[in-house]
Design a protein around this motif. Structure first.
Motif, PDB file in Angstrom:
ATOM      1  N   ARG A  38     -51.974 -56.773  22.898  1.00  0.00           N
ATOM      2  CA  ARG A  38     -52.047 -57.755  22.259  1.00  0.00           C
ATOM      3  C   ARG A  38     -52.628 -57.998  20.649  1.00  0.00           C
ATOM      4  N   TYR A  39     -52.351 -58.426  19.971  1.00  0.00           N
ATOM      5  CA  TYR A  39     -52.964 -58.584  18.449  1.00  0.00           C
ATOM      6  C   TYR A  39     -52.717 -59.983  17.601  1.00  0.00           C
ATOM      7  N   LYS A  70     -48.085 -57.436  30.679  1.00  0.00           N
ATOM      8  CA  LYS A  70     -48.288 -56.942  29.726  1.00  0.00           C
ATOM      9  C   LYS A  70     -48.435 -55.320  29.816  1.00  0.00           C
ATOM     10  N   THR A  81     -46.718 -53.711  19.768  1.00  0.00           N
ATOM     11  CA  THR A  81     -47.535 -54.490  21.041  1.00  0.00           C
ATOM     12  C   THR A  81     -46.939 -55.300  21.393  1.00  0.00           C
ATOM     13  N   THR A 124     -42.487 -56.114  17.979  1.00  0.00           N
ATOM     14  CA  THR A 124     -44.036 -56.901  19.424  1.00  0.00           C
ATOM     15  C   THR A 124     -42.862 -57.466  19.860  1.00  0.00           C
ATOM     16  N   GLU A 164     -47.486 -58.620  23.547  1.00  0.00           N
ATOM     17  CA  GLU A 164     -47.847 -60.627  23.605  1.00  0.00           C
ATOM     18  C   GLU A 164     -47.308 -60.773  24.983  1.00  0.00           C
ATOM     19  N   ASP A 222     -50.683 -62.091  17.207  1.00  0.00           N
ATOM     20  CA  ASP A 222     -49.491 -63.276  16.973  1.00  0.00           C
ATOM     21  C   ASP A 222     -51.134 -63.643  18.546  1.00  0.00           C
ATOM     22  N   ARG A 235     -38.797 -58.474  13.947  1.00  0.00           N
ATOM     23  CA  ARG A 235     -39.974 -57.931  14.736  1.00  0.00           C
ATOM     24  C   ARG A 235     -39.842 -58.428  16.085  1.00  0.00           C
ATOM     25  N   PHE A 236     -39.362 -59.424  17.185  1.00  0.00           N
ATOM     26  CA  PHE A 236     -40.234 -59.696  18.260  1.00  0.00           C
ATOM     27  C   PHE A 236     -38.527 -59.029  19.251  1.00  0.00           C
ATOM     28  N   PRO A 274     -46.715 -55.467  13.474  1.00  0.00           N
ATOM     29  CA  PRO A 274     -46.559 -54.287  14.536  1.00  0.00           C
ATOM     30  C   PRO A 274     -45.147 -54.039  13.768  1.00  0.00           C
TER      31      PRO A 274
END
Length: 206
Positions: A95-96, A16, A7, A131, A9, A98, A180-181, A128
């Motif tokens: 986008r998701y 994005k 994803t 991200t 963000e 978050d 994750r990020f 995800p």
């Protein structure tokens, strides 16, 4: 075989769409099957919800707004994302959840944990694998948005204080889940950002 869920963000105007397209092109060139989608609006039902939450010029209660995003998300994950992941595809999504935590939680001053829990319930807990948070200061993001000829967007039209809260919330989310990020300075050249994204995705694909 299980696919990979990626994803993108960040605030409005951070790039994005550009980076999602670059990643899709690279992965396709590697022979990967890719599904590129977005929220809200990744399904026919979601497109109707998108028209309401982003383009409606009247007031929408913040809780109603959060529920509309969650409804879009539930249908989108069930009908598009999970089937693609089961097939072994790479899903690239603009986008998701978050975004809901940042915009409806911090931006609208709702309880961020309640907003997150709502999305996790709507998606049966799906998070995800990667991200990518494209981070950009609010003034630079606003200059980019002002240069674009786009339809009215309820969230983009919010005051600077709103977007300050949203950015801080995104950074807090990234700090809480560093595995994750991937946080990238969105003011960097496009190709440098794309290279960092490719490196992270490659590492997860093995």
């Amino acid at each position: 075989m299980t696919g990979l869920f990626v994803t993108f963000e960040g605030g409005d105007g951070v790039g994005k769409t550009t980076q999602a397209a670059a990643l899709e092109q690279w992965l396709s060139g590697q022979g990967r099957r890719v599904v590129r989608t977005r929220e809200p609006g990744g399904t026919e039902v979601g497109q109707r919800i998108r028209d309401i939450v982003l383009h409606h010029r009247g007031h929408i209660d913040p809780r109603a707004e959060a529920l509309l995003y969650a409804a879009d998300r539930a249908h989108h994950i069930a009908t598009v994302v999970r089937p693609a992941l089961v097939r072994g595809d790479v899903v690239i999504q603009d986008r998701y959840l978050d975004s809901s935590v940042a915009y409806q939680g911090a931006g609208r001053v709702l309880d961020p944990q309640q907003v997150r829990d709502l999305s996790l319930w709507a998606t049966d807990g799906l998070l995800p694998d990667v991200t990518v948070l494209l981070d950009l200061d609010e003034a630079s993001a606003r200059r980019r948005l002002d240069a674009d000829d786009k339809p009215y967007d309820r969230l983009e039209a919010e005051q600077a204080e709103f977007h300050t809260r949203v950015r801080a919330a995104f950074l807090a989310l990234a700090g809480a889940e560093p595995d994750r990020f991937l946080v990238v300075d969105a003011s960097l050249p496009v190709d440098q950002i794309a290279a960092r994204v490719r490196d992270r995705v490659s590492a997860r694909l093995g």
